[in-house]
Design a protein around this motif. Sequence first.
Motif, short mmCIF file in Angstrom:
data_model
loop_
_atom_site.label_atom_id
_atom_site.label_comp_id
_atom_site.label_asym_id
_atom_site.label_seq_id
_atom_site.Cartn_x
_atom_site.Cartn_y
_atom_site.Cartn_z
N GLY A 180 0.79 -1.22 0.00
CA GLY A 180 0.00 0.00 0.00
C GLY A 180 0.82 1.27 0.00
O GLY A 180 0.26 2.37 0.07
N ILE A 181 2.13 1.17 -0.06
CA ILE A 181 2.98 2.36 -0.10
C ILE A 181 2.80 3.08 -1.43
O ILE A 181 2.72 4.30 -1.49
N ILE A 182 2.76 2.32 -2.53
CA ILE A 182 2.50 2.87 -3.86
C ILE A 182 1.04 2.61 -4.19
O ILE A 182 0.56 1.47 -4.08
N THR A 183 0.34 3.65 -4.59
CA THR A 183 -1.07 3.54 -4.90
C THR A 183 -1.30 3.71 -6.39
O THR A 183 -0.41 4.11 -7.14
N LEU A 184 -2.54 3.42 -6.78
CA LEU A 184 -2.91 3.59 -8.18
C LEU A 184 -2.85 5.06 -8.59
O LEU A 184 -2.52 5.40 -9.73
N LYS A 185 -3.13 5.94 -7.66
CA LYS A 185 -3.08 7.37 -7.95
C LYS A 185 -1.65 7.82 -8.26
O LYS A 185 -1.44 8.71 -9.10
N ASP A 186 -0.66 7.23 -7.60
CA ASP A 186 0.73 7.56 -7.89
C ASP A 186 1.08 7.25 -9.33
O ASP A 186 1.74 8.04 -10.01
N ILE A 187 0.65 6.09 -9.80
CA ILE A 187 0.97 5.69 -11.17
C ILE A 187 0.24 6.57 -12.17
O ILE A 187 0.81 6.97 -13.19
N GLU A 188 -1.02 6.89 -11.89
CA GLU A 188 -1.77 7.75 -12.81
C GLU A 188 -1.16 9.15 -12.85
O GLU A 188 -1.08 9.77 -13.92
N ASP A 189 -0.71 9.67 -11.71
CA ASP A 189 -0.07 10.98 -11.69
C ASP A 189 1.25 10.96 -12.46
O ASP A 189 1.60 11.93 -13.14
N ALA A 190 2.00 9.87 -12.34
CA ALA A 190 3.26 9.77 -13.06
C ALA A 190 3.04 9.72 -14.56
O ALA A 190 3.89 10.18 -15.34
N LYS A 191 1.92 9.17 -15.00
CA LYS A 191 1.64 9.07 -16.43
C LYS A 191 1.18 10.40 -17.01
O LYS A 191 1.55 10.77 -18.12
N SER A 192 0.34 11.12 -16.27
CA SER A 192 -0.35 12.27 -16.85
C SER A 192 0.18 13.61 -16.39
O SER A 192 0.03 14.61 -17.09
N LYS A 193 0.81 13.68 -15.23
CA LYS A 193 1.20 14.97 -14.67
C LYS A 193 2.68 14.97 -14.37
O LYS A 193 3.20 14.06 -13.76
N ARG A 194 3.34 16.04 -14.79
CA ARG A 194 4.78 16.12 -14.55
C ARG A 194 5.08 16.54 -13.12
O ARG A 194 6.05 16.10 -12.53
N ASP A 195 4.27 17.46 -12.57
CA ASP A 195 4.58 17.99 -11.24
C ASP A 195 4.33 16.95 -10.16
O ASP A 195 5.12 16.79 -9.24
N ARG A 196 3.21 16.25 -10.29
CA ARG A 196 2.88 15.22 -9.30
C ARG A 196 3.34 13.87 -9.84
O ARG A 196 3.61 13.70 -11.00
N GLY A 197 3.39 12.93 -8.98
CA GLY A 197 3.82 11.60 -9.41
C GLY A 197 5.31 11.38 -9.32
O GLY A 197 5.82 10.42 -9.89
N ARG A 198 6.02 12.27 -8.61
CA ARG A 198 7.47 12.07 -8.46
C ARG A 198 7.79 10.87 -7.59
O ARG A 198 8.91 10.37 -7.61
N VAL A 199 6.83 10.41 -6.81
CA VAL A 199 7.06 9.20 -6.00
C VAL A 199 7.37 8.03 -6.91
O VAL A 199 8.20 7.17 -6.60
N ILE A 200 6.71 7.98 -8.07
CA ILE A 200 6.94 6.89 -9.02
C ILE A 200 8.08 7.21 -9.96
O ILE A 200 9.01 6.41 -10.13
N SER A 201 8.04 8.38 -10.61
CA SER A 201 8.99 8.68 -11.68
C SER A 201 10.40 8.93 -11.17
O SER A 201 11.37 8.62 -11.87
N VAL A 202 10.55 9.47 -9.97
CA VAL A 202 11.88 9.76 -9.43
C VAL A 202 12.14 9.00 -8.14
O VAL A 202 13.22 8.42 -7.95
N SER A 217 -9.16 4.62 -12.49
CA SER A 217 -9.57 5.31 -11.28
C SER A 217 -8.39 5.99 -10.64
O SER A 217 -7.30 5.48 -10.59
N THR A 218 -8.62 7.18 -10.10
CA THR A 218 -7.56 7.93 -9.45
C THR A 218 -7.85 8.15 -7.98
O THR A 218 -7.32 9.05 -7.35
N GLU A 219 -8.73 7.34 -7.39
CA GLU A 219 -9.04 7.49 -5.97
C GLU A 219 -7.85 7.04 -5.15
O GLU A 219 -7.31 5.96 -5.34
#
Length: 589
Positions: A375-397, A544-546
């Motif tokens: 549960g440390i990485i969520t589905l929202k993290d992956i969706e943010d990494a795909k679509s948004k540059r500012d958010r989603g750094r937990v996944i991309s970096v 889903s991005t919940e």
Amino acid sequence: MEPPRGFWASLWNFIFFLPFFIGLLILGFIKGIIMFPVIFLIITVAISVIILGLWPIHCFYTYYCILSTKQFGPALKLILSICIAAVLISWPPIGIACSLLFGAAYGLLAPIFATFQAVNEGKTNKFYHCICDGTWSAIKGSFTIIRDVLDVCYHSYFSIMDDIRRQGPPEGKYYEIRLLYVPLALIAGILGSIVDLPVISVIALCKSPYMLFKGWHRLFHDCIGREGPFLETICVPFAGFAILLWPLAVVGAVLGSIVSSIFLGAYAAVIVYQESSFWFGLCYIIASLSIYDEYSNDVLDLPEGSCYPRPRYRKKAPSRTTSRSISFSRPSSFKNPPARTSSLNAPMLELKPLELADALFKECQRHGEVMALEGIITLKDIEDAKSKRDRGRVISVGLPAYCLLQTLLRSTKANSTGILLGDNVTEITSSNRPKDTFFDWFLNPLLIIKDQIKASNLSEAEEQYLGKLVLLSGDPARLKNSNIGPEPESELRRAELDALARRLQGITKSISRYPTFRRRFESSMKNILEELAKKNGGGEKSGSTEPQTVPRSKSMFARIFSQKSFKSRTNGEGPDQKGETCERDVEIA
């Protein structure tokens, strides 16, 4: 394979491999001619569309970032705005011209090289591979190239510009330029290019016949004696192909010298600005001719020195030790080169250029799956990494940086002299690393960080805290609310760990901007999505991005660092009123 001994044995091997090589070359050329128009059109049209489609966005966003950044002063912003206009105007024609050349080269050469690789050891049904390899695989490779170009023009470009826009001035002082020396610097740069371009072009053209015959002499000598690139059987076709293409290499070297002469002469502008003297810029223009002449002599193994004068163009003369280290004169080891076959006879494992990258992506997939289940990485993290540059750094970096941290910790605990990869067998050291400057930019800083981690002598709790910083620094809210790993009591220790985390994230962010990274990283994320789907039991849709609840526990970090120790020291508790799963803090011995 041992090289043949004796003249007749060498001659027989040469005669035996010659028709084999010619047959593969003819077959490769036939496939190259057939596939050339298709691949050429795919690469040229797609890259041209990418360049022209993103060009208005590049123009707007470049000026927006430069004018809004706090790193540059008003005068420097004005100069940059004028210079960048020329770059932006020249980018579309230069980019499209490069796509034409690259599409033509790849469309013709990719089937040829694939034909030679079809006879590689370990492949079954080599006749089938000789006929089919380089057809559909070359078309798929062209789409891969297009994808990498798109990633660089879109994701890497915006990542770099966002850093320029957001970063504040270093030490509270913005960068500024002295306008008084700008006109003099521009005049010196133009004079340097005007002088160096014709003179260096003549020098390169005069030395090109010597380069042509010297290269052919070495290649034919190695071919007959089965030395150098002709030592291994599988390398013979490629080395023979190098003989045929050597004139193109000479032409490329001459063209490269002509193009580089423009920048070598234009560096006089930098000298004028740095030394605050127009005279030193003129001296550099003369000295640059000597610098190129000495460098070309070293490359071609000609007598040292140059017939051109080399006046002093710096106010502060470099020390004798420094001047020796930066001199273009060949070192003593070049005067007495080692035997060409002695080093090849000794077994040595040289890693492939993408060995470290492959290990990194495998680690990202492995750790990502574990974190998804925890549960440390969520589905929202992956969706943010795909679509948004500012958010989603937990996944991309954060995730790649965390995997690099685990690799460095594992190498430190194993007392490795280099970097120990995920299989605990392969080790990257200074002796077997890929001989590319690109890897020096990242491998050497990682080795320095590894030495710093070793000198810090981190405890298990500090390793967990450092892992939390590296992973969750891209999401300050989750970093603040997370209880994974206790903070060190010493403020100095916290500052040291924060510095290590920022440095490791900075290196990872730089690596993520290079071609192939995003494409390969997204393929690893697909497996993490599958793990999330299994965990959710198919209840959530992939789009889903919940946000999911992040358990406030140290279990994931403790399991990764020390699974046995965690199992023996952790006691679980039942769910609380909010439905979150809480566990007791792990007591660190």
